[in-house]
Design a protein around this motif. Sequence first.
Motif, PDB file in Angstrom:
ATOM      1  N   VAL A   1       0.830  -1.201   0.000  1.00 25.18           N
ATOM      2  CA  VAL A   1       0.000   0.000   0.000  1.00 25.18           C
ATOM      3  C   VAL A   1       0.870   1.259   0.000  1.00 25.18           C
ATOM      4  N   LEU A   2       1.987   1.212   0.708  1.00 27.80           N
ATOM      5  CA  LEU A   2       2.865   2.376   0.797  1.00 27.80           C
ATOM      6  C   LEU A   2       3.654   2.618  -0.474  1.00 27.80           C
ATOM      7  N   GLY A   3       3.694   1.630  -1.365  1.00 20.28           N
ATOM      8  CA  GLY A   3       4.470   1.784  -2.585  1.00 20.28           C
ATOM      9  C   GLY A   3       5.900   1.312  -2.435  1.00 20.28           C
TER      10      GLY A   3
ATOM     11  N   LEU B   1       8.549   2.763   3.682  1.00 16.26           N
ATOM     12  CA  LEU B   1       8.550   4.111   4.241  1.00 16.26           C
ATOM     13  C   LEU B   1       9.718   4.914   3.674  1.00 16.26           C
ATOM     14  N   VAL B   2       9.414   6.108   3.202  1.00 17.92           N
ATOM     15  CA  VAL B   2      10.433   7.016   2.671  1.00 17.92           C
ATOM     16  C   VAL B   2      10.976   7.861   3.818  1.00 17.92           C
ATOM     17  N   PRO B   3      12.286   8.049   3.930  1.00 18.55           N
ATOM     18  CA  PRO B   3      12.828   8.909   4.982  1.00 18.55           C
ATOM     19  C   PRO B   3      12.217  10.307   4.939  1.00 18.55           C
ATOM     20  N   GLY B   4      11.747  10.767   6.092  1.00 18.47           N
ATOM     21  CA  GLY B   4      11.114  12.070   6.179  1.00 18.47           C
ATOM     22  C   GLY B   4       9.634  12.074   5.861  1.00 18.47           C
ATOM     23  N   ALA B   5       9.060  10.918   5.533  1.00 21.04           N
ATOM     24  CA  ALA B   5       7.634  10.850   5.204  1.00 21.04           C
ATOM     25  C   ALA B   5       6.806  10.793   6.478  1.00 21.04           C
ATOM     26  N   VAL B   6       5.620  11.402   6.426  1.00 24.42           N
ATOM     27  CA  VAL B   6       4.677  11.376   7.539  1.00 24.42           C
ATOM     28  C   VAL B   6       3.428  10.641   7.063  1.00 24.42           C
ATOM     29  N   VAL B   7       3.105   9.543   7.737  1.00 23.76           N
ATOM     30  CA  VAL B   7       1.986   8.682   7.358  1.00 23.76           C
ATOM     31  C   VAL B   7       0.905   8.801   8.416  1.00 23.76           C
ATOM     32  N   LEU B   8      -0.326   9.005   7.974  1.00 21.89           N
ATOM     33  CA  LEU B   8      -1.477   9.060   8.872  1.00 21.89           C
ATOM     34  C   LEU B   8      -2.303   7.801   8.666  1.00 21.89           C
TER      35      LEU B   8
ATOM     36  N   ASN C   1      -1.138   9.302  -1.368  1.00 20.00           N
ATOM     37  CA  ASN C   1       0.233   8.809  -1.298  1.00 20.00           C
ATOM     38  C   ASN C   1       1.095   9.626  -2.257  1.00 20.00           C
ATOM     39  N   ARG C   2       2.009  10.402  -1.718  1.00 23.20           N
ATOM     40  CA  ARG C   2       2.901  11.208  -2.542  1.00 23.20           C
ATOM     41  C   ARG C   2       4.062  10.405  -3.110  1.00 23.20           C
ATOM     42  N   PHE C   3       4.234   9.178  -2.646  1.00 19.76           N
ATOM     43  CA  PHE C   3       5.391   8.390  -3.052  1.00 19.76           C
ATOM     44  C   PHE C   3       5.011   7.121  -3.804  1.00 19.76           C
ATOM     45  N   GLY C   4       3.752   6.894  -4.068  1.00 17.51           N
ATOM     46  CA  GLY C   4       3.344   5.673  -4.737  1.00 17.51           C
ATOM     47  C   GLY C   4       1.880   5.727  -5.111  1.00 17.51           C
TER      48      GLY C   4
ATOM     49  N   VAL D   1       0.174  15.846   5.897  1.00 21.16           N
ATOM     50  CA  VAL D   1       0.926  14.597   5.864  1.00 21.16           C
ATOM     51  C   VAL D   1       1.154  14.171   4.422  1.00 21.16           C
ATOM     52  N   ASP D   2       2.051  13.188   4.243  1.00 23.02           N
ATOM     53  CA  ASP D   2       2.401  12.709   2.905  1.00 23.02           C
ATOM     54  C   ASP D   2       1.534  11.539   2.462  1.00 23.02           C
ATOM     55  N   VAL D   3       1.141  10.701   3.409  1.00 22.19           N
ATOM     56  CA  VAL D   3       0.386   9.489   3.099  1.00 22.19           C
ATOM     57  C   VAL D   3      -0.792   9.385   4.058  1.00 22.19           C
TER      58      VAL D   3
END
Length: 465
Positions: free
Chosen positions: A85-87, A90-97, A259-262, A237-239
């Motif tokens: 789901v995250l793609g 976890l990307v360094p510096g990412a904030v997931v809710l 999701n900004r990364f995937g 947040v990013d995700v």
Amino acid sequence: MPPKNARAARPAYRCAECGHEVAKWLGRCPECQAWGSIEELAAPTRTGRALVAAGAPATPARPIAQVDVETARARPTGVPELDRVLGGGLVPGAVVLLAGEPGVGKSTLLLEVTHRWAAHDDSPALYVTGEESAGQVRLRAERTGALHDALYLAAESDLGALLGHVDAVRPGLLVVDSVQTMQSPYAEGTPGGVTQVRAVTTALVALAKERGLPVVLVGHVTKDGSVAGPRVLEHLVDVVLHFEGDRHSTLRLVRGVKNRFGPADEVGCFELRDDGIIGVPDPSGLFLTRRDTGVPGTAVTVVVEGKRPLLAEVQALVAGSGLATPRRAVSGLDSARVAMVLAVLERRGRVRLGDADVFTATVGGMRVVEPAADLAVALAVASAARDLPLPPDVVALGEVGLAGEVRRVAGAGRRLAEAVRLGYTRALVPPDSGPLPPDLRAVVVPHLGAALRFLRDNAGETADD
């Protein structure tokens, strides 16, 4: 002295939920319809264009080809279904809710994530709980086998104390359970309020970006299933992930919303057990009841959750009713679509339902809302009404229109490939469905009458026929 024709500075008002500005105070925001969210802003002290002095940038601008991409590569969490789901992780510096209803298993899942991270990464993981005591979390970790020397636990509700723990532990992963329980001493309001949630989230986002630290926030949901707190929380947040599940079922779904990364449309499947939560890489078997012979009132279809095709079984029961208004009960399906299918089935298919109670449901606690399941619902109800079972090796796929036509659905080939993998050999499909698996015998049904004729002519067949 200001000129005589200059207007006095008027205060401005802004919605704390969505940021919409209005000229005067209102009890309800006209943009997001939230009550009591309009707040007065400080009146401007001067008019005209504000001048900002140029400052030294933190990092110089560089050609885009020279930007290091290693800092944006995802690192796996050790839980494959969550990484899906995250793609990738976890990307360094990412904030997931991660938001979900109480008791759905959010804390259990994140405790497993921090345990896997601590066991397989060079840096420790820090789990900060504001809703439970450290002893309660320790007992859960012992029950689920999530104890590890590199997994640190703190029970705090003060943002300053949380930052102190981060400085002391220097973790590679931070989990905050939950953001609604944290309180910043520099913001007004009570914990969980709009101002506090925004201030705490802003501080944690700044911490994540400054140190390259992935942060996972647990969020509450409202009665309608949306994330509790200000609407800007999802933008900070990013995700954004939603953790869904029925209390009476062990199935849990993690659905990506942002999701900004995937990809933002993926779904991860989990099963909640007494000894913890485990990923289910092949969940189709949870939604099926395999039989050698057909049973009246059942039909199998293929739905798509995110990018994953899943087989789902639709069941129906039609019984005579002595009520003036027969009952229509729906579980796991869209009640509005089921009502439409019943009306089309009675009018176009000549299946008498006006004096009968009709119950429709899915198996395994699955929620099916897409129109691709319309044909399966119609066949399950017709099968129950006429006591004619569908063959057990048949799947039905198609959207039913008001005129009784069966319309094609997207990704029919990918859906039916999943059915072939699980042993199904025949499929009722709409016209123009595109390339289909060669090992599948497709029966084209352009309208509902053709599907009902197939039911009548093939009822009672076994899997060996």
